[in-house]
Design a protein around this motif. Sequence first.
Motif, PDB file in Angstrom:
ATOM      1  N   PHE A   1     -13.675 -33.351  18.475  1.00 17.30           N
ATOM      2  CA  PHE A   1     -12.229 -33.519  18.519  1.00 17.30           C
ATOM      3  C   PHE A   1     -11.556 -32.370  19.261  1.00 17.30           C
ATOM      4  O   PHE A   1     -12.117 -31.280  19.422  1.00 17.30           O
ATOM      5  CB  PHE A   1     -11.647 -33.636  17.104  1.00 17.30           C
ATOM      6  N   SER A   2     -10.330 -32.652  19.703  1.00 21.08           N
ATOM      7  CA  SER A   2      -9.475 -31.642  20.339  1.00 21.08           C
ATOM      8  C   SER A   2      -8.141 -31.660  19.608  1.00 21.08           C
ATOM      9  O   SER A   2      -8.090 -31.938  18.419  1.00 21.08           O
ATOM     10  CB  SER A   2      -9.296 -31.959  21.828  1.00 21.08           C
ATOM     11  N   ASP A   3      -7.053 -31.376  20.319  1.00 20.26           N
ATOM     12  CA  ASP A   3      -5.749 -31.411  19.667  1.00 20.26           C
ATOM     13  C   ASP A   3      -5.175 -32.818  19.576  1.00 20.26           C
ATOM     14  O   ASP A   3      -4.348 -33.109  18.716  1.00 20.26           O
ATOM     15  CB  ASP A   3      -4.760 -30.489  20.384  1.00 20.26           C
ATOM     16  N   THR A   4      -5.626 -33.729  20.448  1.00 14.68           N
ATOM     17  CA  THR A   4      -5.034 -35.067  20.481  1.00 14.68           C
ATOM     18  C   THR A   4      -6.051 -36.194  20.421  1.00 14.68           C
ATOM     19  O   THR A   4      -5.662 -37.355  20.337  1.00 14.68           O
ATOM     20  CB  THR A   4      -4.203 -35.255  21.763  1.00 14.68           C
ATOM     21  N   GLU A   5      -7.345 -35.889  20.498  1.00 12.54           N
ATOM     22  CA  GLU A   5      -8.359 -36.936  20.529  1.00 12.54           C
ATOM     23  C   GLU A   5      -9.494 -36.633  19.551  1.00 12.54           C
ATOM     24  O   GLU A   5      -9.722 -35.475  19.182  1.00 12.54           O
ATOM     25  CB  GLU A   5      -8.941 -37.097  21.935  1.00 12.54           C
ATOM     26  N   SER A   6     -10.201 -37.689  19.163  1.00 12.83           N
ATOM     27  CA  SER A   6     -11.347 -37.505  18.273  1.00 12.83           C
ATOM     28  C   SER A   6     -12.390 -38.575  18.546  1.00 12.83           C
ATOM     29  O   SER A   6     -12.077 -39.688  18.968  1.00 12.83           O
ATOM     30  CB  SER A   6     -10.920 -37.562  16.798  1.00 12.83           C
ATOM     31  N   LYS A   7     -13.633 -38.222  18.286  1.00 14.07           N
ATOM     32  CA  LYS A   7     -14.752 -39.167  18.280  1.00 14.07           C
ATOM     33  C   LYS A   7     -15.587 -38.846  17.039  1.00 14.07           C
ATOM     34  O   LYS A   7     -16.046 -37.721  16.867  1.00 14.07           O
ATOM     35  CB  LYS A   7     -15.612 -39.023  19.530  1.00 14.07           C
ATOM     36  N   ILE A   8     -15.759 -39.847  16.174  1.00 15.38           N
ATOM     37  CA  ILE A   8     -16.520 -39.675  14.946  1.00 15.38           C
ATOM     38  C   ILE A   8     -17.720 -40.608  14.990  1.00 15.38           C
ATOM     39  O   ILE A   8     -17.572 -41.820  15.188  1.00 15.38           O
ATOM     40  CB  ILE A   8     -15.675 -39.984  13.691  1.00 15.38           C
TER      41      ILE A   8
ATOM     42  N   ILE B   1     -16.281 -44.227  16.498  1.00 17.20           N
ATOM     43  CA  ILE B   1     -14.914 -44.606  16.819  1.00 17.20           C
ATOM     44  C   ILE B   1     -14.290 -43.494  17.647  1.00 17.20           C
ATOM     45  O   ILE B   1     -14.626 -42.315  17.493  1.00 17.20           O
ATOM     46  CB  ILE B   1     -14.061 -44.874  15.565  1.00 17.20           C
ATOM     47  N   VAL B   2     -13.402 -43.865  18.550  1.00 17.49           N
ATOM     48  CA  VAL B   2     -12.703 -42.920  19.407  1.00 17.49           C
ATOM     49  C   VAL B   2     -11.210 -43.170  19.267  1.00 17.49           C
ATOM     50  O   VAL B   2     -10.763 -44.321  19.297  1.00 17.49           O
ATOM     51  CB  VAL B   2     -13.109 -43.080  20.890  1.00 17.49           C
ATOM     52  N   GLU B   3     -10.446 -42.104  19.089  1.00 15.72           N
ATOM     53  CA  GLU B   3      -9.000 -42.240  19.010  1.00 15.72           C
ATOM     54  C   GLU B   3      -8.331 -41.209  19.898  1.00 15.72           C
ATOM     55  O   GLU B   3      -8.829 -40.090  20.057  1.00 15.72           O
ATOM     56  CB  GLU B   3      -8.526 -42.059  17.564  1.00 15.72           C
ATOM     57  N   ARG B   4      -7.215 -41.566  20.440  1.00 18.37           N
ATOM     58  CA  ARG B   4      -6.404 -40.655  21.241  1.00 18.37           C
ATOM     59  C   ARG B   4      -4.980 -40.651  20.699  1.00 18.37           C
ATOM     60  O   ARG B   4      -4.656 -41.364  19.759  1.00 18.37           O
ATOM     61  CB  ARG B   4      -6.404 -41.070  22.716  1.00 18.37           C
ATOM     62  N   ASN B   5      -4.133 -39.807  21.290  1.00 16.22           N
ATOM     63  CA  ASN B   5      -2.730 -39.684  20.884  1.00 16.22           C
ATOM     64  C   ASN B   5      -2.577 -39.289  19.415  1.00 16.22           C
ATOM     65  O   ASN B   5      -1.673 -39.740  18.715  1.00 16.22           O
ATOM     66  CB  ASN B   5      -1.963 -40.996  21.150  1.00 16.22           C
TER      67      ASN B   5
ATOM     68  N   LYS C   1      -9.607 -31.691  11.149  1.00 19.86           N
ATOM     69  CA  LYS C   1      -8.257 -31.199  11.381  1.00 19.86           C
ATOM     70  C   LYS C   1      -8.137 -30.899  12.863  1.00 19.86           C
ATOM     71  O   LYS C   1      -8.839 -30.032  13.395  1.00 19.86           O
ATOM     72  CB  LYS C   1      -7.957 -29.940  10.563  1.00 19.86           C
ATOM     73  N   THR C   2      -7.268 -31.634  13.549  1.00 21.13           N
ATOM     74  CA  THR C   2      -7.123 -31.464  14.991  1.00 21.13           C
ATOM     75  C   THR C   2      -6.632 -30.053  15.320  1.00 21.13           C
ATOM     76  O   THR C   2      -6.010 -29.378  14.489  1.00 21.13           O
ATOM     77  CB  THR C   2      -6.139 -32.497  15.564  1.00 21.13           C
ATOM     78  N   LEU C   3      -6.914 -29.628  16.549  1.00 23.74           N
ATOM     79  CA  LEU C   3      -6.566 -28.276  16.968  1.00 23.74           C
ATOM     80  C   LEU C   3      -5.074 -28.139  17.229  1.00 23.74           C
ATOM     81  O   LEU C   3      -4.375 -29.128  17.430  1.00 23.74           O
ATOM     82  CB  LEU C   3      -7.342 -27.915  18.229  1.00 23.74           C
ATOM     83  N   LYS C   4      -4.594 -26.918  17.237  1.00 28.08           N
ATOM     84  CA  LYS C   4      -3.208 -26.652  17.591  1.00 28.08           C
ATOM     85  C   LYS C   4      -3.039 -26.787  19.095  1.00 28.08           C
ATOM     86  O   LYS C   4      -3.792 -26.195  19.870  1.00 28.08           O
ATOM     87  CB  LYS C   4      -2.797 -25.255  17.133  1.00 28.08           C
ATOM     88  N   SER C   5      -2.044 -27.546  19.528  1.00 25.32           N
ATOM     89  CA  SER C   5      -1.893 -27.831  20.950  1.00 25.32           C
ATOM     90  C   SER C   5      -1.432 -26.633  21.759  1.00 25.32           C
ATOM     91  O   SER C   5      -1.709 -26.532  22.946  1.00 25.32           O
ATOM     92  CB  SER C   5      -0.893 -28.979  21.150  1.00 25.32           C
ATOM     93  N   ASN C   6      -0.751 -25.688  21.130  1.00 30.92           N
ATOM     94  CA  ASN C   6      -0.219 -24.533  21.869  1.00 30.92           C
ATOM     95  C   ASN C   6      -1.126 -23.315  21.776  1.00 30.92           C
ATOM     96  O   ASN C   6      -0.724 -22.205  22.111  1.00 30.92           O
ATOM     97  CB  ASN C   6       1.172 -24.174  21.344  1.00 30.92           C
ATOM     98  N   GLN C   7      -2.356 -23.513  21.318  1.00 33.91           N
ATOM     99  CA  GLN C   7      -3.260 -22.381  21.143  1.00 33.91           C
ATOM    100  C   GLN C   7      -4.039 -22.147  22.428  1.00 33.91           C
ATOM    101  O   GLN C   7      -4.794 -22.997  22.876  1.00 33.91           O
ATOM    102  CB  GLN C   7      -4.233 -22.651  19.997  1.00 33.91           C
ATOM    103  N   THR C   8      -3.865 -20.998  23.038  1.00 28.29           N
ATOM    104  CA  THR C   8      -4.517 -20.720  24.320  1.00 28.29           C
ATOM    105  C   THR C   8      -5.498 -19.571  24.246  1.00 28.29           C
ATOM    106  O   THR C   8      -6.225 -19.325  25.191  1.00 28.29           O
ATOM    107  CB  THR C   8      -3.464 -20.395  25.399  1.00 28.29           C
ATOM    108  N   ASN C   9      -5.511 -18.841  23.139  1.00 30.68           N
ATOM    109  CA  ASN C   9      -6.449 -17.724  23.039  1.00 30.68           C
ATOM    110  C   ASN C   9      -7.837 -18.236  22.692  1.00 30.68           C
ATOM    111  O   ASN C   9      -8.022 -19.370  22.258  1.00 30.68           O
ATOM    112  CB  ASN C   9      -5.986 -16.728  21.970  1.00 30.68           C
ATOM    113  N   SER C  10      -8.821 -17.387  22.868  1.00 30.12           N
ATOM    114  CA  SER C  10     -10.201 -17.787  22.615  1.00 30.12           C
ATOM    115  C   SER C  10     -10.431 -18.074  21.139  1.00 30.12           C
ATOM    116  O   SER C  10      -9.939 -17.378  20.266  1.00 30.12           O
ATOM    117  CB  SER C  10     -11.156 -16.679  23.061  1.00 30.12           C
ATOM    118  N   ALA C  11     -11.222 -19.123  20.855  1.00 30.13           N
ATOM    119  CA  ALA C  11     -11.516 -19.495  19.476  1.00 30.13           C
ATOM    120  C   ALA C  11     -12.357 -18.442  18.777  1.00 30.13           C
ATOM    121  O   ALA C  11     -12.443 -18.433  17.556  1.00 30.13           O
ATOM    122  CB  ALA C  11     -12.241 -20.839  19.440  1.00 30.13           C
ATOM    123  N   ALA C  12     -12.981 -17.553  19.523  1.00 27.95           N
ATOM    124  CA  ALA C  12     -13.825 -16.538  18.905  1.00 27.95           C
ATOM    125  C   ALA C  12     -13.020 -15.612  18.006  1.00 27.95           C
ATOM    126  O   ALA C  12     -13.564 -14.982  17.111  1.00 27.95           O
ATOM    127  CB  ALA C  12     -14.533 -15.730  19.986  1.00 27.95           C
TER     128      ALA C  12
END
Length: 468
Positions: A134-141, A172-176, A231-242
């Motif tokens: 998953f990302s901030d707007t899409e998922s595949k389970i 399943i795949v979902e967007r938006n 839990k989808t990611l925050k869309s405004n997060q640009t720093n490294s996940a580390a």
Amino acid sequence: MIKKKAKLLITLVLLLTLSLGMINTDIFADYQKFKIKDVEVTTSTDSISVTWGNLSDSYIITLDGQRYTKTNENSITINKLKPNHPYEVIVEAETKDQESILDKFVVQTLTTIKDSEEKQTEFDLENGQTTAIFSDTESKIIFENVPDDDLEYTVQRNNENIGKLNGKKNYIVERNLDSDTTYRYSVIGAVKLNKKEKEKAIKAIKQQKMNPSDFKLDEVEKEYELARTIKTLKSNQTNSAAAESWEDPSPGVEFIYTTFIPMGPFTFKPKGMESRTNYHTGLGDGRSFDPYVLSDDYRTRTRARVSFPPSGGSKVRFTKLAHRSIGLNKNTGKWEVSGPVDTSRIYLASKTEGSTMASFTLNHEAGSPFAKFQFGGKMWDGPEIDYRYRADVYKNGYFKVVGYHDRAPSHELSFTPIPGETHTVGQFYSTLQPLFQFGMGNNPNGLMNLVGPPLYPQKSISEQGYWK
């Protein structure tokens, strides 16, 4: 033994039929983000391989919150991993100047089990496995190993039906989707009773002087629900996940299991036993599902907490609560209070407290003091509220709950991350997440489902996700 090959066929597109129309998951606009449907994952006993579409010239790879490497390729293979162990892989696409992040996605999966190892078989969905991308707007389970007679599964999002899934299309795949939002996806399979189960049911029915033909055993099914929470990611997060490590000195998670009767006053008339009990009418809890566990109206509630102290190791704690029962005595016409119910058979059947993983098995058998009936010149205890589940909780954030429960009354399981050994009410309610919800409806005769197997087989569940 599981032979897990989660490599996805990109040409395979899932169509979910919804009550409001159709979702075509193959329609993706051209935009500068990862296309989750194109991400492929393959696992072995000691490695995870991930491939994705081209988005950048460089990618940062994070493994379980720690920076693993940087690559210019559109794939990564991580070796020397533990078998049958959960891992979280984050892929971040850098901008050309490598000063910020274009986009990122998360893979949460398990390595496969060794051929020489055997999993416990106490629970039917022990081998059910999920992979979440998953990302901030899409998922595949991706769902694996869910029993079903015709390989056609009911698909749910956040405990609501959204369509059907054919067994050959196991994802399943979902967007938006909304960013920074929790979603629970599940598939539900069903299997008819086998010959031995029918014979056992017929024997139990005859022992109660009932007619087996009244129960339509050919139509009775056992249900299996495999679920994945993300839990989808925050869309405004640009720093490294580390940098997104858990910094609280004693993180953990608490599982809260509640049973309740949704009706207020109700008439309990078990088939064939109408004249054998002094209490035909009782008071239920008069409530619906409560994902924030604010309601104090319930039959029973258990709370099991796992924490990982900074000194090392892990701790498992357990508490149980039960309310009194109120019944209308048909002989006196008066409401009588009894209880609370006997909680001696609500206990932790086992627990392990390791350095990176803790596990416990919770056993629940609790009957109402008023749910008694007369048969053969003796008074018999009524059916109990039964469930049993095991939770495996990992320090890296992964959890797996596998178990079963009666088909009555209503059952609800929620969890909340614990930011320390104690937490305030505000923190508690704001972070709590619902898992499964099973409702008996408002039909009082549904309480007969408490008779349990083999007449009304218990439902098997498996809940998987990350608590951090």
